[in-house]
Every structure is written in C-alpha cells, then in structure tokens.
Motif scaffolding. Sequence first.
Motif, PDB file in Angstrom:
ATOM      1  N   ARG A 239      43.482 -17.736   9.821  1.00 16.07           N
ATOM      2  CA  ARG A 239      42.874 -18.864   8.883  1.00 16.07           C
ATOM      3  C   ARG A 239      42.434 -18.676   7.879  1.00 16.07           C
ATOM      4  O   ARG A 239      41.744 -17.456   7.821  1.00 16.07           O
TER       5      ARG A 239
ATOM      6  N   HIS B  75      46.125 -29.093   2.576  1.00 17.75           N
ATOM      7  CA  HIS B  75      46.236 -27.937   3.185  1.00 17.75           C
ATOM      8  C   HIS B  75      46.485 -26.817   2.259  1.00 17.75           C
ATOM      9  O   HIS B  75      46.928 -27.311   1.269  1.00 17.75           O
TER      10      HIS B  75
ATOM     11  N   ASP C 288      45.564 -22.713   6.207  1.00 17.62           N
ATOM     12  CA  ASP C 288      43.722 -22.941   6.058  1.00 17.62           C
ATOM     13  C   ASP C 288      43.457 -23.057   7.619  1.00 17.62           C
ATOM     14  O   ASP C 288      44.622 -23.511   7.765  1.00 17.62           O
ATOM     15  N   LYS C 289      42.156 -23.446   7.948  1.00 18.22           N
ATOM     16  CA  LYS C 289      41.933 -23.279   9.617  1.00 18.22           C
ATOM     17  C   LYS C 289      42.658 -24.484   9.603  1.00 18.22           C
ATOM     18  O   LYS C 289      42.742 -24.715  11.227  1.00 18.22           O
ATOM     19  N   LYS C 290      42.892 -25.907   9.217  1.00 16.58           N
ATOM     20  CA  LYS C 290      43.696 -27.417  10.146  1.00 16.58           C
ATOM     21  C   LYS C 290      44.396 -27.138  10.170  1.00 16.58           C
ATOM     22  O   LYS C 290      45.309 -28.454  10.706  1.00 16.58           O
TER      23      LYS C 290
ATOM     24  N   SER D 288      48.437 -27.390  11.651  1.00 15.78           N
ATOM     25  CA  SER D 288      49.197 -27.082  12.782  1.00 15.78           C
ATOM     26  C   SER D 288      50.146 -26.806  12.659  1.00 15.78           C
ATOM     27  O   SER D 288      51.115 -27.687  12.029  1.00 15.78           O
TER      28      SER D 288
END
Length: 355
Positions: free
Chosen positions: A73, A182, A289-291, A293
């Motif tokens: 990420r 994102h 990015d980290k968020k 899915s």
Amino acid sequence: MSSGEQAGTTVPEQTLPAGDTDGSETTAAPARRPRRRWLRITLISVLVLALIGVGGAVGAGFYLKSVESDIERLDAFEGIPEESRPEVVAKGALNMLILGSDSRDPESTGGSRADTIILAHVSKDRSGAQLVSIPRDTWVAIPRTKEGRGGREAKINAAYAWGGLPLMVQTVEQYTKIRIDHVLMVDFAGFTEIIDALGGIEVNSEKRFTSIHPPFRTFERGRQKMDGATALDFSRQRKQFADGDFTRIKHQQQVIKAILDKAASGGILTSPTKLNSFVRATSNAVSVDKKMSLVDMAMELRGLRGNDLTFMTNPTKGTGRVGSESVVFDDPEKASKFYDALRRDAVKEVLSAGK
C-alpha cells in the motif's frame, strides 16, 4: 515512478521536474532507495475482471481476496490537512487519481516523476467512467508542505517531486476541487508484458511516422497489430508531432483502451493459463493506496464495459513559456465549468464540455 524509486521520495524544492512539452527531461535524480516489492495483482487485472462482468462472482471474489493480503500500500493521503480537502458533492460517485511513469523510457534521466496524470471519475450509477488526462507540464498552484516545499506556481508534476503522493493529491484536489477517493501508481513500461500476455493489441495510427528510439520502427497510418514493445514505443513518441505531449497522451489513451478491449474480448478468464500469465505479467505495474479494496472495486465496476469509458484531456489554451520553462496553460473558464460538472456527476455536461 521511475525504476528504483519509492512513492513519496522527494527532492529539494529548487530542483524542478523539467519535462518540456517536446518531451525533454532534465530532472535531477534523488538518492536511490531499495526497490519496493510490487503488487501481486494490478489495476488492469481488476478492471478486466470488472469489465467482463465477473466482479460479483464468488470465484472472482475469492481470487481477489487471496491476493489482497499481499498488496503493498501507498501513503497517498498522509499529512493532507482535512480542512484543505474538497467536500464530497456527488455522494456515491468514485474519483481515482492514476499516476504513471515510464521507468524504461530512453529519454528518462531519473528522478521522482509523474509523467502521466489521469483523474478517473466513475458515475454514481456506475453507467460509465471519464478518464481525464492532465498534461504533466500544466502550470498550476502547488500547496506548501509542512517542510516548506511548494507554495507557488509550477508544473503540476513538480508536486510529486516536492512532496510525493500526498502533495500530488492535494494539488489535483485544489486544482479540480474534486475529492480523490483512491490513488494508483502505474509503470507504463510494464505494459509490454501485459500486451504480450494478451497476444498483442490493435491500435490506429493517425499518420505514418518513424520512432526516434532504436530500433527506429516505422508506424504506418491506420489500424495495425502491435506486440508489447511496439505498442510501448508507439505510446512514447511525441517529437514527430506538432502538439508534442498532447499526442503522447492520446497514444497512451489508445493503448490503455486497446488493452482493456483485448482483455475483455480475449477469453482471459476462461483459460487459467491465460489468466495466470496475465496476472504474472502485470505484477510489477501498479500499486494502490491503503484504503483501496480489490474486491470492493471489482464489485463497484462489474457493470462497466470498454465502450463505457471516455478518455478526455484537461481544457487547455496551449503551450507557452514561464521564464525558461516550456509549460501548458489551462483554460481557466472551461476547466472550471468542466470540473464543476464532473464534481456534480453531471455526465452529460462533462461529455459536452469535453468536445
């Protein structure tokens, strides 16, 4: 980002990414850091799964979940003051910032760069998506970082050099007044393996021209099949055209759409061998990015098809110079109306404004 660079690497403020509209690069390279381990699956894989309508399938869901834990990420939003971010106007719409570089471009001289900047907007009813290319030399106001970098007008890709992904996100949000959900980083050099895994793509060339890079391929006018190396070479060319980087952007858009069209029509999911080859070929191309899915993204985009994607370019007045720099000037009035429509998810207005 260029080969060997990590997202978020910065260079001193006085060092500008100097990519002229004719394609020249004079960016100073920052100190090297160990190359990060890339993703097990890429944006292209996600889009393919979604575009051919299997995002909601149980098997596809398990497939994506199996690689979700291995995804590396990016800290794309770290340190961005919440009060500086635009409000969400069209709830349910999805806005993604896609940043790309070509780490094996013969003209590359290294450094932290974002040569390709695309704002992708997916309508809240998921009936279509608009991918807006912002030329890397567009002259904009760049916010100041906590470290004191920026805080003045410059080429938009200077934001990435000065403050990494967070400053790039903040700059694009400030310019468009659209909140980014994102972020995805793409290495276009990796498209060579992707295209070869698909058995090549078909691209239409607007004229006959010869590449300026070895082995100096000649591209005939009209529709033609290209392997990975040929397509990447095609997407790099700009100096043979009067509008330079604008043609380069157009060629990149053509290649991206051709990849999606070929993947969606090539029976990739009906063949485990093809699918595995495709995923392996794209394993070094994208990070997110980290968020984000993968499962949720596939579900969100499962109804889209290649024909539902519209490629557009930021409204501009053309090129010019600021001091010694060759830059692209936006059209403030048209850009304001265009991004206001995009922000409101007024798709018909967006498509009309983009003509």
